[in-house]
Design a protein around this motif. Structure first.
Motif, PDB file in Angstrom:
ATOM      1  N   TYR A 143       0.797  -1.226  -0.097  1.00 11.48           N
ATOM      2  CA  TYR A 143       0.020  -0.146   0.132  1.00 11.48           C
ATOM      3  C   TYR A 143       0.774   1.357  -0.023  1.00 11.48           C
ATOM      4  O   TYR A 143       2.065   1.359   0.529  1.00 11.48           O
ATOM      5  CB  TYR A 143      -0.926  -0.063   1.152  1.00 11.48           C
ATOM      6  CG  TYR A 143      -1.640  -1.026   1.363  1.00 11.48           C
ATOM      7  CD1 TYR A 143      -3.040  -1.169   1.004  1.00 11.48           C
ATOM      8  CD2 TYR A 143      -1.203  -2.392   2.103  1.00 11.48           C
ATOM      9  CE1 TYR A 143      -3.709  -2.454   1.117  1.00 11.48           C
ATOM     10  CE2 TYR A 143      -1.894  -3.467   2.346  1.00 11.48           C
ATOM     11  CZ  TYR A 143      -3.192  -3.541   1.866  1.00 11.48           C
ATOM     12  OH  TYR A 143      -3.841  -4.776   2.108  1.00 11.48           O
ATOM     13  N   VAL A 144       0.482   2.308  -0.666  1.00  9.13           N
ATOM     14  CA  VAL A 144       0.906   3.694  -0.560  1.00  9.13           C
ATOM     15  C   VAL A 144      -0.083   4.493   0.056  1.00  9.13           C
ATOM     16  O   VAL A 144      -1.018   4.852  -0.632  1.00  9.13           O
ATOM     17  CB  VAL A 144       1.525   3.875  -1.932  1.00  9.13           C
ATOM     18  CG1 VAL A 144       2.259   5.310  -1.580  1.00  9.13           C
ATOM     19  CG2 VAL A 144       2.404   3.049  -2.521  1.00  9.13           C
ATOM     20  N   ILE A 145       0.280   5.268   1.285  1.00 11.25           N
ATOM     21  CA  ILE A 145      -0.568   6.169   1.957  1.00 11.25           C
ATOM     22  C   ILE A 145       0.024   7.500   1.999  1.00 11.25           C
ATOM     23  O   ILE A 145       1.208   7.788   2.170  1.00 11.25           O
ATOM     24  CB  ILE A 145      -0.711   5.531   3.329  1.00 11.25           C
ATOM     25  CG1 ILE A 145      -0.741   4.158   3.463  1.00 11.25           C
ATOM     26  CG2 ILE A 145      -1.905   6.495   4.130  1.00 11.25           C
ATOM     27  CD1 ILE A 145      -2.312   3.832   2.740  1.00 11.25           C
ATOM     28  N   GLN A 146      -0.662   8.490   1.696  1.00 12.13           N
ATOM     29  CA  GLN A 146      -0.403   9.840   1.697  1.00 12.13           C
ATOM     30  C   GLN A 146      -0.333  10.340   3.145  1.00 12.13           C
ATOM     31  O   GLN A 146      -1.435  10.009   4.045  1.00 12.13           O
ATOM     32  CB  GLN A 146      -1.181  10.613   0.874  1.00 12.13           C
ATOM     33  CG  GLN A 146      -0.753  12.078   0.872  1.00 12.13           C
ATOM     34  CD  GLN A 146      -1.637  13.213   0.120  1.00 12.13           C
ATOM     35  OE1 GLN A 146      -2.677  12.788  -0.050  1.00 12.13           O
ATOM     36  NE2 GLN A 146      -1.175  14.359  -0.256  1.00 12.13           N
ATOM     37  N   ASN A 147       0.690  11.133   3.416  1.00 15.18           N
ATOM     38  CA  ASN A 147       0.791  11.406   5.101  1.00 15.18           C
ATOM     39  C   ASN A 147       0.561  13.079   4.819  1.00 15.18           C
ATOM     40  O   ASN A 147       0.676  13.770   4.134  1.00 15.18           O
ATOM     41  CB  ASN A 147       2.068  11.300   5.672  1.00 15.18           C
ATOM     42  CG  ASN A 147       2.514   9.768   5.650  1.00 15.18           C
ATOM     43  OD1 ASN A 147       3.646   9.411   5.309  1.00 15.18           O
ATOM     44  ND2 ASN A 147       1.609   9.083   6.015  1.00 15.18           N
ATOM     45  N   TRP A 148      -0.015  13.493   5.884  1.00 17.61           N
ATOM     46  CA  TRP A 148      -0.582  15.062   5.989  1.00 17.61           C
ATOM     47  C   TRP A 148       0.695  15.684   6.541  1.00 17.61           C
ATOM     48  O   TRP A 148       1.533  15.379   7.324  1.00 17.61           O
ATOM     49  CB  TRP A 148      -1.650  15.333   6.979  1.00 17.61           C
ATOM     50  CG  TRP A 148      -1.978  16.650   7.244  1.00 17.61           C
ATOM     51  CD1 TRP A 148      -2.855  17.455   6.241  1.00 17.61           C
ATOM     52  CD2 TRP A 148      -1.390  17.893   7.945  1.00 17.61           C
ATOM     53  NE1 TRP A 148      -2.813  18.739   6.465  1.00 17.61           N
ATOM     54  CE2 TRP A 148      -2.021  18.907   7.372  1.00 17.61           C
ATOM     55  CE3 TRP A 148      -0.533  17.637   8.918  1.00 17.61           C
ATOM     56  CZ2 TRP A 148      -1.783  20.195   8.302  1.00 17.61           C
ATOM     57  CZ3 TRP A 148      -0.235  18.960   9.700  1.00 17.61           C
ATOM     58  CH2 TRP A 148      -0.795  20.259   8.969  1.00 17.61           C
ATOM     59  N   HIS A 149       1.147  16.730   5.704  1.00 18.93           N
ATOM     60  CA  HIS A 149       2.180  17.654   6.091  1.00 18.93           C
ATOM     61  C   HIS A 149       1.744  19.057   5.551  1.00 18.93           C
ATOM     62  O   HIS A 149       1.378  19.140   4.551  1.00 18.93           O
ATOM     63  CB  HIS A 149       3.551  17.153   5.314  1.00 18.93           C
ATOM     64  CG  HIS A 149       4.853  17.890   6.020  1.00 18.93           C
ATOM     65  ND1 HIS A 149       5.215  19.192   5.526  1.00 18.93           N
ATOM     66  CD2 HIS A 149       5.663  17.690   7.048  1.00 18.93           C
ATOM     67  CE1 HIS A 149       6.308  19.416   6.038  1.00 18.93           C
ATOM     68  NE2 HIS A 149       6.535  18.433   7.033  1.00 18.93           N
ATOM     69  N   PRO A 150       2.006  20.126   6.227  1.00 15.58           N
ATOM     70  CA  PRO A 150       1.496  21.429   5.865  1.00 15.58           C
ATOM     71  C   PRO A 150       2.526  22.005   4.678  1.00 15.58           C
ATOM     72  O   PRO A 150       1.897  22.840   3.900  1.00 15.58           O
ATOM     73  CB  PRO A 150       2.084  22.481   7.178  1.00 15.58           C
ATOM     74  CG  PRO A 150       3.144  21.672   7.835  1.00 15.58           C
ATOM     75  CD  PRO A 150       2.790  20.190   7.616  1.00 15.58           C
ATOM     76  N   CYS A 151       3.618  21.406   4.396  1.00 16.01           N
ATOM     77  CA  CYS A 151       4.597  21.871   3.426  1.00 16.01           C
ATOM     78  C   CYS A 151       4.950  20.905   2.451  1.00 16.01           C
ATOM     79  O   CYS A 151       4.805  21.319   1.076  1.00 16.01           O
ATOM     80  CB  CYS A 151       5.679  22.690   3.900  1.00 16.01           C
ATOM     81  SG  CYS A 151       5.500  23.963   4.851  1.00 16.01           S
ATOM     82  N   LEU A 152       5.333  19.547   2.598  1.00 13.38           N
ATOM     83  CA  LEU A 152       5.711  18.792   1.872  1.00 13.38           C
ATOM     84  C   LEU A 152       4.872  17.558   1.341  1.00 13.38           C
ATOM     85  O   LEU A 152       4.175  17.337   2.138  1.00 13.38           O
ATOM     86  CB  LEU A 152       7.080  18.050   2.618  1.00 13.38           C
ATOM     87  CG  LEU A 152       8.274  19.200   2.811  1.00 13.38           C
ATOM     88  CD1 LEU A 152       9.208  18.187   3.566  1.00 13.38           C
ATOM     89  CD2 LEU A 152       8.834  19.840   1.534  1.00 13.38           C
ATOM     90  N   PRO A 153       4.837  17.254   0.250  1.00 13.17           N
ATOM     91  CA  PRO A 153       4.093  15.935  -0.307  1.00 13.17           C
ATOM     92  C   PRO A 153       4.900  14.703   0.390  1.00 13.17           C
ATOM     93  O   PRO A 153       6.014  14.426   0.015  1.00 13.17           O
ATOM     94  CB  PRO A 153       4.000  16.134  -1.739  1.00 13.17           C
ATOM     95  CG  PRO A 153       5.386  16.913  -2.098  1.00 13.17           C
ATOM     96  CD  PRO A 153       5.472  17.781  -0.831  1.00 13.17           C
ATOM     97  N   LYS A 154       4.129  13.810   1.304  1.00 11.16           N
ATOM     98  CA  LYS A 154       4.718  12.790   1.907  1.00 11.16           C
ATOM     99  C   LYS A 154       4.142  11.625   1.738  1.00 11.16           C
ATOM    100  O   LYS A 154       2.813  11.723   2.037  1.00 11.16           O
ATOM    101  CB  LYS A 154       5.161  12.994   3.137  1.00 11.16           C
ATOM    102  CG  LYS A 154       6.441  13.982   3.556  1.00 11.16           C
ATOM    103  CD  LYS A 154       6.684  14.088   4.954  1.00 11.16           C
ATOM    104  CE  LYS A 154       7.990  14.715   5.247  1.00 11.16           C
ATOM    105  NZ  LYS A 154       8.627  14.778   6.719  1.00 11.16           N
ATOM    106  N   PHE A 155       4.549  10.243   1.732  1.00  8.00           N
ATOM    107  CA  PHE A 155       3.985   9.148   1.512  1.00  8.00           C
ATOM    108  C   PHE A 155       4.592   8.115   2.137  1.00  8.00           C
ATOM    109  O   PHE A 155       5.919   8.006   2.312  1.00  8.00           O
ATOM    110  CB  PHE A 155       3.758   8.781   0.107  1.00  8.00           C
ATOM    111  CG  PHE A 155       3.102   9.669  -0.756  1.00  8.00           C
ATOM    112  CD1 PHE A 155       1.728   9.758  -1.217  1.00  8.00           C
ATOM    113  CD2 PHE A 155       4.034  10.621  -1.364  1.00  8.00           C
ATOM    114  CE1 PHE A 155       1.343  10.490  -1.965  1.00  8.00           C
ATOM    115  CE2 PHE A 155       3.343  11.674  -2.378  1.00  8.00           C
ATOM    116  CZ  PHE A 155       2.098  11.911  -2.471  1.00  8.00           C
TER     117      PHE A 155
END
Length: 318
Positions: A215-227
Motif C-alpha cells: 500500500y502507499v498512503i499519503q501523510n499529512w504535512h503542511p508543506c511537503l508531499p509525503k507518503f
C-alpha cells in the motif's frame, strides 16, 4: 519423314497447346478435372502425402475458439517476445526477455528482479486532445534499454472519468507480454486537498490480482508531499518525500524514496519534463523510477503504484 512431321504438327491429346508446341507432360498425366475441364494435372505418383511420423495434435492441446485473437482484452498490443524491427516495416518496441523467476516471486514479477530503473510513458489520446473528453489512460512500462516490460491500462467507466476528472478513483491493470494481468492497482475515492488530513490519498497494489502486496498512503504535512510505503501486512517499509514547491516548468519533479527515518535516500520517482507543446496541450506524462537492484520484487511493484498515485496527485495540483 512425312509421317513424323504430321505427328509433330498434330495437337497433343488432352491439351489446349497449339500444333508444333513440344509436349511438357505425357498425355497420361492429364486427366479430367472435377468439373470436367481438360488440362487438370492429377496427383503425381511421387507425392508422399502425409509424412510418416507426424504426431498430429498432442493430447490435451486446447484448440483456440473461433475468433480468438490472443491473450488480453481487445485493444491491448499483445506481442510475443522477442520482437525485432523488420526492414521497411514500422518500428516495433521489443519486449524484455523473461528472466528465470526467483524463489517466492509472484507470477509476472520476475521481470522486476533484474532491473533497478523503470520508465513509464503515457500514450497520447487524440480524442482527449481534440475534445477534452476524458478517456482511459494507457501506459508503456519499459526498462532502461527501452524494452517493454508491461502494458498498463485504466479500467474506469465514462461517467466517473468525466465527472470526477483527475480526482477519480480508478483501477489500473498491468499486463505482461502475453496479455496476462500480473499487477492490479486500486485507487479509492479520497479527498484531493491536503487541508483535510482525515481522508488523504492512497493506493493498493495486488500481484497477482486479488493478492495484496503493498500500500502507499499519503501523510499529512503542511508543506511537503509525503507518503508511506507499506507491505502486505500494512507495516511501514519506506518513505517518499517530494519537493516543497511542485513546479514542472522546464524541469523534472523528483520525489525521493527514503528509509523510514528519512536519513538515507534509496531511490527516486521523477515526473519528467516532456517539452512545452506536450505539457501545454496534453496531460500525457512520462515518469522514471529508480530503486535498489536487490529491493524485493513486491516492493518494486509497490513503487509502480506509488508512481501512478503521485502522477494523479500532480494533475490535481497537489
Amino acid at each position: 519423314m512425312d509421317k513424323q512431321n504430321a505427328q509433330m504438327n498434330a495437337p497433343h491429346a488432352g491439351t489446349n497447346m497449339p500444333a508444333g508446341y513440344p509436349p511438357q507432360y505425357p498425355p497420361a498425366a492429364f486427366q479430367q478435372g472435377p468439373s470436367g475441364h481438360p488440362g487438370y494435372l492429377g496427383p503425381q505418383a511421387a507425392y508422399p502425402g502425409t509424412q510418416a511420423g507426424y504426431a498430429g495434435p498432442q493430447p490435451g492441446y486446447s484448440v483456440p475458439p473461433p475468433g480468438y485473437s490472443g491473450g488480453g482484452p481487445v485493444g491491448f498490443p499483445v506481442q510475443h517476445q522477442p520482437v525485432y524491427n523488420q526492414p521497411g516495416g514500422p518500428a516495433v518496441v521489443p519486449w524484455m526477455p523473461a528472466p528465470p523467476p526467483p524463489s517466492n516471486c509472484p507470477p509476472g514479477l520476475e521481470y522486476l528482479s533484474q532491473i533497478d530503473q523503470i520508465l513509464i510513458h503515457q500514450q497520447i489520446e487524440l480524442l482527449e486532445v481534440l475534445t477534452s473528453f476524458e478517456t482511459n489512460n494507457k501506459y508503456e512500462i519499459k526498462n532502461s534499454l527501452g524494452q517493454r516490460i508491461y502494458f498498463a491500462a485504466e479500467d474506469t467507466d465514462c461517467c466517473t472519468r468525466n465527472c470526477l476528472g483527475t480526482s477519480r478513483p480508478f483501477t489500473l491493470r498491468i499486463l505482461d507480454n502475453m496479455g496476462q494481468e500480473v499487477i492490479t492497482l486500486e485507487r479509492p475515492l479520497r479527498c484531493a486537498s491536503c487541508c483535510c488530513p482525515c481522508c488523504l490519498q492512497e493506493i493498493e497494489i495486488h500481484a497477482p490480482p486479488g493478492v495484496p502486496v503493498g500500500y502507499v498512503i499519503q501523510n499529512w504535512h503542511p508543506c511537503l508531499p509525503k507518503f508511506t510505503v507499506q507491505n502486505e501486512r500494512r507495516e511501514d517499509v519506506l518513505k517518499i518525500v517530494g519537493p516543497c514547491l511542485v513546479c514542472s516548468c522546464c524541469a523534472d519533479i523528483d520525489f525521493e524514496i527514503k528509509s523510514l527515518d528519512e536519513e538515507n535516500v534509496v531511490g527516486r520517482i521523477s515526473k519528467q519534463w516532456t517539452g512545452l507543446v506536450r505539457e501545454a496541450f496534453t496531460d500525457a506524462d512520462n515518469f522514471g523510477i529508480q530503486f535498489p537492484l536487490d529491493l524485493d520484487v513486491k516492493m518494486k511493484a509497490v513503487m509502480l503504484g506509488a508512481c501512478f498515485l503521485i502522477g494523479n496527485i500532480l494533475k490535481d495540483g497537489m
